[in-house]
Write a protein that holds these residues in place. Structure first.
Motif, short mmCIF file in Angstrom:
data_model
loop_
_atom_site.label_atom_id
_atom_site.label_comp_id
_atom_site.label_asym_id
_atom_site.label_seq_id
_atom_site.Cartn_x
_atom_site.Cartn_y
_atom_site.Cartn_z
N SER A 200 -5.01 -4.41 -2.09
CA SER A 200 -4.13 -4.62 -0.94
C SER A 200 -4.80 -4.20 0.36
CB SER A 200 -2.83 -3.83 -1.13
OG SER A 200 -2.03 -4.43 -2.14
N ARG A 201 -5.63 -3.18 0.32
CA ARG A 201 -6.38 -2.80 1.53
C ARG A 201 -7.32 -3.93 1.95
NH1 ARG A 201 -6.56 2.31 -1.16
NH2 ARG A 201 -8.70 1.90 -1.91
N ASN A 202 -8.00 -4.53 0.97
CA ASN A 202 -8.87 -5.67 1.30
C ASN A 202 -8.06 -6.83 1.87
OD1 ASN A 202 -11.28 -4.49 0.49
ND2 ASN A 202 -11.14 -5.24 -1.60
N HIS A 203 -6.90 -7.10 1.29
CA HIS A 203 -6.06 -8.20 1.77
C HIS A 203 -5.57 -7.91 3.19
CE1 HIS A 203 -4.95 -9.10 -2.71
NE2 HIS A 203 -6.19 -9.41 -2.42
N LEU A 204 -5.19 -6.68 3.45
CA LEU A 204 -4.72 -6.32 4.79
C LEU A 204 -5.82 -6.54 5.81
CD1 LEU A 204 -2.59 -5.09 6.68
CD2 LEU A 204 -3.44 -2.82 6.04
N ARG A 205 -7.04 -6.09 5.51
CA ARG A 205 -8.16 -6.31 6.43
C ARG A 205 -8.36 -7.80 6.69
NH1 ARG A 205 -10.68 -2.62 2.62
NH2 ARG A 205 -10.64 -0.50 3.48
N ILE B 153 0.84 -1.21 0.00
CA ILE B 153 0.00 0.00 0.00
C ILE B 153 0.87 1.25 0.00
CG2 ILE B 153 -1.65 1.35 1.35
CD1 ILE B 153 -2.77 -1.41 2.33
N VAL B 154 1.90 1.26 0.83
CA VAL B 154 2.78 2.43 0.94
C VAL B 154 3.58 2.63 -0.34
CG1 VAL B 154 4.78 3.36 2.15
CG2 VAL B 154 2.90 2.35 3.46
N PRO C 41 -1.94 8.72 -16.39
CA PRO C 41 -3.27 8.32 -15.91
C PRO C 41 -3.48 6.81 -15.89
CG PRO C 41 -3.41 9.18 -18.14
CD PRO C 41 -2.01 9.45 -17.68
N TYR C 42 -2.82 6.07 -16.78
CA TYR C 42 -2.99 4.63 -16.82
C TYR C 42 -2.30 3.97 -15.63
CZ TYR C 42 -4.17 6.04 -21.55
OH TYR C 42 -4.72 6.68 -22.62
N ILE C 43 -1.11 4.46 -15.31
CA ILE C 43 -0.40 3.93 -14.15
C ILE C 43 -1.17 4.27 -12.87
CG2 ILE C 43 1.71 4.13 -12.76
CD1 ILE C 43 3.26 4.45 -15.36
N ILE C 44 -1.68 5.49 -12.78
CA ILE C 44 -2.45 5.88 -11.60
C ILE C 44 -3.67 4.98 -11.44
CG2 ILE C 44 -3.91 7.70 -10.63
CD1 ILE C 44 -1.92 9.73 -11.84
N GLU C 45 -4.36 4.71 -12.53
CA GLU C 45 -5.57 3.87 -12.46
C GLU C 45 -5.23 2.45 -12.01
OE1 GLU C 45 -9.40 2.43 -15.16
OE2 GLU C 45 -7.87 3.75 -16.02
N VAL C 46 -4.20 1.89 -12.62
CA VAL C 46 -3.82 0.52 -12.28
C VAL C 46 -3.32 0.44 -10.84
CG1 VAL C 46 -2.18 -1.32 -12.76
CG2 VAL C 46 -3.35 -0.19 -14.65
N PHE C 47 -2.41 1.31 -10.47
CA PHE C 47 -1.84 1.27 -9.12
C PHE C 47 -2.90 1.55 -8.06
CE2 PHE C 47 2.98 2.06 -10.01
CZ PHE C 47 3.01 0.92 -10.79
#
Length: 213
Positions: A173-178, A147-148, A160-166
């Motif tokens: 990753s937030r879901n996985h962390l939870r 996430i960091v 914009p494509y990298i921003i969307e994908v990342f």
């Protein structure tokens, strides 16, 4: 420094990005994100963005390979499900690398070009066999780091494509962390964030499962 990539023809690259989303020990459910790179134009991508894509490909591989090892050792469905999700994360980054014609190599399982990622993998497989809490803590640590690192790359680019994908990878990753933290707590232990600020970590845990599309 800019690297110019001339893209031939009027064809649109349709990039189907599949991100696994997992809550608790439930089965992962993949949601497609359809991103298009317009090939009518010559596209510019910076050297920094190239390096970010190459690095994140290996960091997602770190997650996949570690979870595969831990799943083989502990036979926990949670690792199996999230491992499949990490493969889809790798596929998403790989699709951008192909679209921009950036050379890359995916090494065999457990092997990394980046020395820091190699050191993390070696540490994780050594510590992950101690007990189930240790294994799940490694899972949480990987997602914490992911996430960091993704946020750092998002903030550093204007592509914009990298921003969307990342951003979509970060959502996963937030879901996985939870998921990992919930399992750690179910076993009577706790996780302390290693990379996220306490405030950012608390905000993630207070949120609900996200649809990453």
């Amino acid at each position: 420094m800019k690297a110019r990539i001339t893209v031939l023809g009027p064809v649109l690259f349709s990039i189907l990005l599949v991100f696994g989303m997992l809550s608790g020990c439930s089965d992962s459910s993949d949601e497609p994100i359809d991103t298009q790179i317009n090939n009518d134009d010559t596209t510019l991508i910076s050297e920094e963005d190239e390096q970010a894509l190459l690095f994140m490909l290996e960091e997602e591989k770190l997650a996949r390979d570690t979870y595969q090892f831990l799943n083989d050792y502990w036979d926990m469905v949670q690792f199996e499900n999230i491992m499949q999700s990490e493969q889809s994360h790798m596929n998403a980054v790989e699709t951008l690398l192909k679209a921009y014609r950036i050379p890359y190599e995916i090494l065999e399982n457990g092997k990394f070009t980046n020395e820091d990622l190699q050191a993390w993998y070696n540490k994780f497989v050594e510590e992950g066999v101690v007990d189930e809490v240790a294994a799940l803590t490694i899972g949480a640590t990987i997602e914490d780091l992911d996430i960091v690192d993704l946020e750092d790359h998002i903030q550093a680019t204007s592509n914009p494509y990298i921003i969307e994908v990342f951003s979509s990878l970060q959502c996963g990753s937030r879901n996985h962390l939870r998921s990992f933290v919930q399992s750690i707590e179910n076993l009577g232990s706790t996780y302390e964030p290693q990379f996220l600020s306490q405030e950012a970590y608390d905000a993630i845990l207070e949120g609900s499962h996200e649809q990453c599309n």
